[in-house]
Design an enzyme around this catalytic site. Sequence first.
Site, PDB file in Angstrom:
ATOM      1  CB  CYS A  58      -3.890   3.589  -1.492  1.00  0.00           C
ATOM      2  SG  CYS A  58      -5.137   4.835  -1.246  1.00  0.00           S
TER       3      CYS A  58
ATOM      4  CG  HIS B 241      -1.918   0.960   1.401  1.00  0.00           C
ATOM      5  ND1 HIS B 241      -1.699   2.257   1.789  1.00  0.00           N
ATOM      6  CD2 HIS B 241      -3.249   0.855   1.188  1.00  0.00           C
ATOM      7  CE1 HIS B 241      -2.861   2.907   1.817  1.00  0.00           C
ATOM      8  NE2 HIS B 241      -3.814   2.076   1.457  1.00  0.00           N
TER       9      HIS B 241
ATOM     10  CE  LYS C 146      -7.418  -0.877   5.998  1.00  0.00           C
ATOM     11  NZ  LYS C 146      -8.060  -0.179   4.893  1.00  0.00           N
TER      12      LYS C 146
ATOM     13  CG  ASP D 103       0.415  -2.884   6.061  1.00  0.00           C
ATOM     14  OD1 ASP D 103      -0.503  -2.957   6.901  1.00  0.00           O
ATOM     15  OD2 ASP D 103       0.310  -2.261   4.976  1.00  0.00           O
TER      16      ASP D 103
END
Lengths: 150, 410
Positions: B368, B127, B230, B204
């Site tokens: 993104c 990302h 999320k 991540d």
Amino acid sequence: MSYQSDLYQQVILDHNKNPKNFREVEGETHSCDGYNPLCGDKIKIHMRVDDRGLIEDVGFSGSGCAISKASASMMTVNVKGKTLGEARTLFEEFHKMVVGELDAKGGGHHLGRLAIFEGVREYPSRIKCATLAWHTLVCAIDKTGETTIE
Amino acid sequence: MDKKTAPFDVDKIRADFPMLSAKVNGKPLVYLDNAATTHKPLAVIERVRRFESEQYATVRRGSYALGERATEMFEEARKKTADFLNAGDPRQIIFTSGATQSLNLVAHSFGKSLKAGDEIIISNMEHHANTVPWQILRDELGVVLRVIPVGDDGVLSMEGYAKLLGPKTRLVSVTAASNVLGTVNPVKEIVRMAHSAGAKILVDGAQSVPHVRTDVKDWDCDFLAFSGHKIYAPTGVGVLFGKYEILDSMPPYVTGGDMINTVTLERTTFAKPPQRFEAGTPAASQVIGFGAAIDYVNSVGMDKMAAYEQTLLDYGTRVLGGVKGLRIIGNAPHKAAIISFWLEAAHPHDVVTILDDLGISMRGGHHCAQPVMQRFGVPATTRASFSFYNKTSEIDFLAEGLQKVIEVFG
């Protein structure tokens, strides 16, 4: 499942499928790269302008969604043969129409068949798709090299 | 019915999420953008409401009863997070505004220990939040940024990774699961290799933590970043897990109140982690709501959720694979419940506009992750990303919607 849309009208779908002036122009005098960072659409405007400021020829290249492509196609048809000043006026009217500040059904404007894009105002996230080519045209007129619409 | 889904009552789950009964453009909402953000269960909404209407006070400041109780609830959320990740010591949990800030914290704070010539490894499926901070470090400090290639099937090249690792590697920062390709990376092996090379490793977890059980002790990663929104929590809260001794060696990132020991006009001594990295009044309501979200997913059961989401992925892959002119981008053998695709008939933005008119919320764009788009030679993709509250009937409806797109542009 039935589907009807104020946005994807037949004229727009036709211009998307068979865009007009989807090409570079000979003896180009003005150009600009337009970029929409939100969606990655890229459109380049190519123009040949004569000494009196008349747009003799105009085309576009690049890639984008149906709305940005159809808008670029119809824009080239509408600004060809016009002066740079007239093209700028058309941009201003087109912009006002898609953001809801100008009613295309009323008079006092020069939009003609471009009024087909009035439905875009119902889809705020797509307004930039419709205006990308126009912003890029103004950038080419101003000879600023490239433009990014935010 | 599949053995694994038999005990999973998705209708009962859906009743926990008020937003799932919303209407969009006059049509029932079909929400398939869970990789971007997830809806909130009543338990989370109610917990935030109760905190703000009955228990609210600032945390870690007030010595009055309300403030002390609020601080306890805030720290309870930290403990829940540590347990949820099997992190052990809760001081290893730093609350941030989201995964983006967590990643930036490491880049700006741990990054200060790097010097010109040091190497950082990321991958071609990151990302922007795990790409841009490192590019800025590269430009500011002269560190070298190396990128692990990704195969045509969306699988991270472990051979490529092995080749990039070396004595100058200081940090590896890779995603546990790609937000575009869905690829689930072999984190444990990635960590092992990084440590063998003497490098630290940041994972991540934005797309993995909400969907599969996370065990940072088993992974042995040095840092893990993810977002609350999320994983069914409010926006504005995220987590950086970091091994305590590493955090303790790092300088502050954002400075101000609540992260100091003493301040005179000449100098300041800084608090120990996690306070050192939590300057300013924290997002107490969001953090407490985040704690409730962890309770909620624990009550459903991460493993049951994960198994059910895999059935959605399998079903979606089969159904969407049958749509004419649809090419799925990302075909790794291990995937999160994310399906990105390119539809021949129309550009992703036109696809999602028509789907939206039908009530389907989905993302079309570069997600993104422009380097992923460049890798696969597409300007954008359309993406369906599932949660355990989605149903196979919604996937059928999506397939019908795509047929409509094809008709319109046919």
